[in-house]
Each structure stands twice: as C-alpha cells, then as structure tokens.
Scaffold this motif. Structure first.
Motif, PDB file in Angstrom:
ATOM      1  N   LEU A 266       0.817  -1.218   0.000  1.00  0.00           N
ATOM      2  CA  LEU A 266       0.000   0.000   0.000  1.00  0.00           C
ATOM      3  C   LEU A 266       0.850   1.267   0.000  1.00  0.00           C
ATOM      4  CD1 LEU A 266      -2.726  -1.094   2.592  1.00  0.00           C
ATOM      5  CD2 LEU A 266      -2.867  -1.148   0.093  1.00  0.00           C
ATOM      6  N   GLY A 267       2.148   1.134   0.201  1.00  0.00           N
ATOM      7  CA  GLY A 267       3.032   2.294   0.239  1.00  0.00           C
ATOM      8  C   GLY A 267       3.616   2.499   1.625  1.00  0.00           C
ATOM      9  N   TRP A 268       4.069   3.734   1.904  1.00  0.00           N
ATOM     10  CA  TRP A 268       4.638   4.093   3.211  1.00  0.00           C
ATOM     11  C   TRP A 268       3.501   4.443   4.160  1.00  0.00           C
ATOM     12  CZ3 TRP A 268       9.637   3.272   4.291  1.00  0.00           C
ATOM     13  CH2 TRP A 268      10.506   3.135   3.210  1.00  0.00           C
ATOM     14  N   GLN A 269       3.355   3.636   5.205  1.00  0.00           N
ATOM     15  CA  GLN A 269       2.231   3.830   6.106  1.00  0.00           C
ATOM     16  C   GLN A 269       2.405   5.068   6.968  1.00  0.00           C
ATOM     17  OE1 GLN A 269       0.912   0.316   8.028  1.00  0.00           O
ATOM     18  NE2 GLN A 269      -0.350   1.367   9.525  1.00  0.00           N
ATOM     19  N   LYS A 270       1.323   5.860   7.064  1.00  0.00           N
ATOM     20  CA  LYS A 270       1.353   7.009   7.965  1.00  0.00           C
ATOM     21  C   LYS A 270       1.471   6.508   9.394  1.00  0.00           C
ATOM     22  CE  LYS A 270      -1.413   9.909   4.869  1.00  0.00           C
ATOM     23  NZ  LYS A 270      -2.631  10.732   4.706  1.00  0.00           N
ATOM     24  N   PRO A 271       2.098   7.292  10.253  1.00  0.00           N
ATOM     25  CA  PRO A 271       2.322   6.807  11.622  1.00  0.00           C
ATOM     26  C   PRO A 271       1.005   6.437  12.282  1.00  0.00           C
ATOM     27  CG  PRO A 271       3.495   8.843  11.202  1.00  0.00           C
ATOM     28  CD  PRO A 271       2.575   8.641  10.060  1.00  0.00           C
ATOM     29  N   CYS A 272       1.174   5.433  13.104  1.00  0.00           N
ATOM     30  CA  CYS A 272       2.391   4.637  13.204  1.00  0.00           C
ATOM     31  C   CYS A 272       2.148   3.272  12.589  1.00  0.00           C
ATOM     32  CB  CYS A 272       2.813   4.505  14.663  1.00  0.00           C
ATOM     33  SG  CYS A 272       1.803   3.353  15.629  1.00  0.00           S
ATOM     34  N   TYR A 273       3.094   2.349  12.802  1.00  0.00           N
ATOM     35  CA  TYR A 273       3.019   1.014  12.230  1.00  0.00           C
ATOM     36  C   TYR A 273       1.686   0.319  12.544  1.00  0.00           C
ATOM     37  CZ  TYR A 273       4.204  -3.982  11.893  1.00  0.00           C
ATOM     38  OH  TYR A 273       4.211  -5.322  11.608  1.00  0.00           O
ATOM     39  N   LEU A 274       1.107   0.592  13.709  1.00  0.00           N
ATOM     40  CA  LEU A 274      -0.089  -0.130  14.143  1.00  0.00           C
ATOM     41  C   LEU A 274      -1.380   0.669  13.977  1.00  0.00           C
ATOM     42  CD1 LEU A 274       1.450  -1.709  17.353  1.00  0.00           C
ATOM     43  CD2 LEU A 274       0.880  -2.882  15.229  1.00  0.00           C
ATOM     44  N   LEU A 275      -1.305   1.845  13.403  1.00  0.00           N
ATOM     45  CA  LEU A 275      -2.506   2.632  13.153  1.00  0.00           C
ATOM     46  C   LEU A 275      -2.857   2.586  11.675  1.00  0.00           C
ATOM     47  CD1 LEU A 275      -1.863   5.792  15.369  1.00  0.00           C
ATOM     48  CD2 LEU A 275      -3.135   3.718  15.949  1.00  0.00           C
ATOM     49  N   ASN A 276      -4.121   2.762  11.372  1.00  0.00           N
ATOM     50  CA  ASN A 276      -4.600   2.638   9.995  1.00  0.00           C
ATOM     51  C   ASN A 276      -5.050   4.008   9.500  1.00  0.00           C
ATOM     52  OD1 ASN A 276      -5.409   1.366   7.589  1.00  0.00           O
ATOM     53  ND2 ASN A 276      -7.489   1.106   8.363  1.00  0.00           N
ATOM     54  N   GLU A 277      -4.064   4.872   9.184  1.00  0.00           N
ATOM     55  CA  GLU A 277      -4.373   6.256   8.831  1.00  0.00           C
ATOM     56  C   GLU A 277      -4.029   6.613   7.384  1.00  0.00           C
ATOM     57  OE1 GLU A 277      -3.927   8.249  13.257  1.00  0.00           O
ATOM     58  OE2 GLU A 277      -2.313   8.538  11.820  1.00  0.00           O
ATOM     59  N   GLY A 278      -3.727   5.617   6.576  1.00  0.00           N
ATOM     60  CA  GLY A 278      -3.420   5.896   5.179  1.00  0.00           C
ATOM     61  C   GLY A 278      -1.948   5.734   4.864  1.00  0.00           C
ATOM     62  N   HIS A 279      -1.574   6.103   3.625  1.00  0.00           N
ATOM     63  CA  HIS A 279      -0.217   5.850   3.150  1.00  0.00           C
ATOM     64  C   HIS A 279       0.295   6.982   2.263  1.00  0.00           C
ATOM     65  CE1 HIS A 279      -1.820   1.898   4.225  1.00  0.00           C
ATOM     66  NE2 HIS A 279      -0.572   1.522   4.393  1.00  0.00           N
ATOM     67  N   TYR A 280       1.613   7.122   2.204  1.00  0.00           N
ATOM     68  CA  TYR A 280       2.285   8.030   1.284  1.00  0.00           C
ATOM     69  C   TYR A 280       3.010   7.217   0.212  1.00  0.00           C
ATOM     70  CZ  TYR A 280       1.628  11.944   4.541  1.00  0.00           C
ATOM     71  OH  TYR A 280       1.095  12.923   5.349  1.00  0.00           O
ATOM     72  N   LYS A 281       3.309   7.862  -0.905  1.00  0.00           N
ATOM     73  CA  LYS A 281       4.022   7.181  -1.982  1.00  0.00           C
ATOM     74  C   LYS A 281       5.519   7.090  -1.722  1.00  0.00           C
ATOM     75  CE  LYS A 281       0.803   8.188  -5.764  1.00  0.00           C
ATOM     76  NZ  LYS A 281       0.651   8.798  -7.121  1.00  0.00           N
ATOM     77  N   THR A 282       6.080   8.089  -1.033  1.00  0.00           N
ATOM     78  CA  THR A 282       7.524   8.099  -0.798  1.00  0.00           C
ATOM     79  C   THR A 282       7.823   8.286   0.681  1.00  0.00           C
ATOM     80  OG1 THR A 282       7.861  10.495  -1.003  1.00  0.00           O
ATOM     81  CG2 THR A 282       7.813   9.198  -3.051  1.00  0.00           C
ATOM     82  N   PHE A 283       9.021   7.856   1.059  1.00  0.00           N
ATOM     83  CA  PHE A 283       9.457   8.021   2.439  1.00  0.00           C
ATOM     84  C   PHE A 283       9.633   9.491   2.784  1.00  0.00           C
ATOM     85  CE2 PHE A 283      13.005   8.219   5.559  1.00  0.00           C
ATOM     86  CZ  PHE A 283      12.321   7.674   6.629  1.00  0.00           C
TER      87      PHE A 283
END
Length: 337
Positions: A266-283
């Motif tokens: 899904l890409g780079w997960q928005k913080p944190c690893y255990l939360l489900n808040e979406g994703h970014y394309k790049t670090f």
C-alpha cells in the motif's frame, strides 16, 4: 549474546553519523511488509483483515530494495502476514544482505523447516520466530493447536543448519509471570540467539480487543516477569537494556514514531506502524507531511496513551544509549551481563 557485536557497531556508527549530519528524524528499523497474507488468523493481529484484493498482492524484490535504499535504516524487519508465503522471499533477503542490511525475517514457524534450503546463514540474517509462551498458551494465542511444536522443531532445524534464530513474544493481559519465567528458561535451553518481548497494543483491526494492556498494567506485569533478572537471572534478550528499563517503569520515554517506518504493498504507512491512517508514496513525503506532534503520549492522542510497543520505543532507547552515562548499561546486551 542477545545482540551481535557487529550489529551494535553498525547501528552505533549509523546513529553517530545521523547526529553529525544534524538530522533530527531518521529511521532505525524499516518494517518491510512484502505481503499481508498469512496461514494463521491470530486474534491479536489485524493484518489479515485487509480486503481480498490487497491480500493477493506482493511487493517485488525491486520494490523492497528501493524502499530499503530510500529509507536508509540499517535494520530491516520483514513481518507480514507470513513472509515465507512470498514466492521470491529468498531473493528479497539475499538482496538486502548484499546491501549490508541487518535482516530479521519474522515467521510463525509453520513453513520454516521446509524453507531452510532457500536461504544461507549470514551474520546479517536472523530468523525471528513468533512464540508467545509455552505450548498451551502459545497455541491459544494463535488459535491453532500444534503450532508451538512445529515452530520449536523448525527452530532446532534452523540452528542445526547454522542460522541465527531469535524469538519474538507479545505479552497480553492474562500472561502468567511464572509461566513466562519457565518459557524464557526453555528458550535459553533451546539455544536461541536472542529473545524479544513487547506488550500487545490495542489497535483497531485486531479481532480481540479484550486482552491488551494499559500502561500501568504493563509496568506492573513486566516488573513481575523481569524480576528474576534483578536477582542475577540471565535471559538472552536481544533488546537494548534501556528498553527493558522502560517496560518496568524505570525509564520514562516518549515514542519515536519515525524510528520504525513501515512499507508495504500500500506504500509508506502514515504513523504509526499499528494505526490505519493511510499511506504516502515516498518516504520523504512521510517525513515532510506528517505532523509528528500528534503522536506519542505527550501529544494527547488517545491512540498513543497506553502504547509501549518496541517499534516506537526501542528507537528512543537506542538514541538514549548514545548518552555517555548510558553506554555502559546499553553494552550489557552485548557482554551478556
């Protein structure tokens, strides 16, 4: 030796370099999730709750290598799902080893023994086998009988072949300290190279929401679990000792939410690893576009109030270990004291 000296030197050099370059936010561990599929449905895990179309997807080796290079973290943890289900997992591991990353391949152990021929022992590579306790407790935690015995058999086979093998244990409410002591003794006798422990975190996707620990419960339980170490007991934990001090309440740390970024299909997960808040394309987007003040206990974010998991606080302990007054304490994980 819970933490190999080569890894301590590598991570220490990396931390010094980041400080000399004046970087305030930098990753320590890349959580690389090449797939979400799993052959278990543990009640404390929410990864397999993704839609079917997501569960069918895999990261390519090239995507994994690009993420590791973009992120730059010296350590790469490969969780899942179950990474051994990935058809190119051996290629991914070898490519990361070639890039001098310290690799921890996390597995429930069910496919480990039959997968050993796919890999070669390396000082950069460790199998991380998930075991939450002795047979009855572990099989209850993973909702399937026989998993413990299969995993232990696989650990013995991997050790016989010269692989480094660690274990990863999540502590939930209801864990019996005496039984955990027996479990740690068992792992020492089994000859694992290191043990990791972490309190379970109540994230929304986990089916079982009734057995996660609150902060004060965590301190109290871990004080009981780790009490024998205060009297000289030696268990082979592959943790910075300062993180263990944090678990029992002797250190008051804040989360380092950028310390263990996660990259998946899904890409780079928005913080944190255990939360489900979406994703970014790049670090870089993750670093630049995240309001980091909204994470950690002091932020007031209710999702962070009771969290004490290693992916957020082990990086904090690693940075604290660079302080002159803490170097001696931190090195006990290498010296085995």
């Amino acid at each position: 030796m819970g933490v190999p000296l080569q890894q301590v030197i590598g991570i220490g050099s990396y931390l010094v370099k980041q400080r000399l370059m004046g970087r305030k936010r930098f990753p320590l561990v890349l959580m690389l999730e090449p797939l979400f599929r799993c052959n278990l449905a543990c009640s404390g895990c929410g990864k397999i709750q993704h839609p079917v179309e997501v569960l069918k997807q895999n990261l390519t080796p090239e995507q994994c290598f690009a993420a590791a290079e973009e992120c730059g973290a010296p350590v790469v943890s490969i969780p899942g799902g179950e990474p051994l289900l990935h058809p190119q997992i051996s290629e991914i591991v070898q490519g990361l080893i070639d890039r001098k990353k310290f690799i921890y391949l996390c597995t429930n152990g069910l496919l480990l023994e039959k997968s050993l021929d796919k890999f070669k022992p390396s000082p950069y590579f460790t199998f991380m086998v998930h075991l939450d306790g002795m047979r009855d407790w572990h099989d209850q935690c993973v909702d399937r009988k026989g998993v413990f015995d299969t995993a232990v058999k696989a650990i013995k086979a991997a050790k016989a072949r010269g692989f480094q093998v660690n274990t990863n244990t999540t502590i939930f409410e209801g864990a019996n300290p005496k039984e955990m002591h027996e479990f740690f003794d068992f792992l020492n006798e089994l000859g694992v190279d290191g043990m990791q422990i972490s309190p379970g975190y109540s994230y929304d996707w986990a089916p079982d929401q009734d057995h996660f620990l609150k902060r004060e419960q965590t301190h109290a339980l871990f004080r009981q679990i780790l009490a024998p170490m205060k009297m000289g007991k030696k268990w082979n934990f592959s943790h910075n000792p300062l993180f263990l001090d944090f678990l029992i309440g002797e250190k008051d740390y804040e989360c380092t939410p950028w310390g263990s970024p996660s990259y998946s299909v899904l890409g780079w997960q928005k913080p944190c690893y255990l939360l489900n808040e979406g994703h970014y394309k790049t670090f870089q987007e993750l670093l630049d576009n995240t309001d980091w003040s909204q994470y950690g206990r002091k932020s007031g974010n209710p999702n962070c109030a009771d969290c004490m998991v290693h992916c957020g606080y082990e990086p904090t302990a690693a940075i604290d270990a660079m302080q002159p007054q803490n170097i001696g304490r931190a090195m006990t994980s290498v010296l085995g004291k």
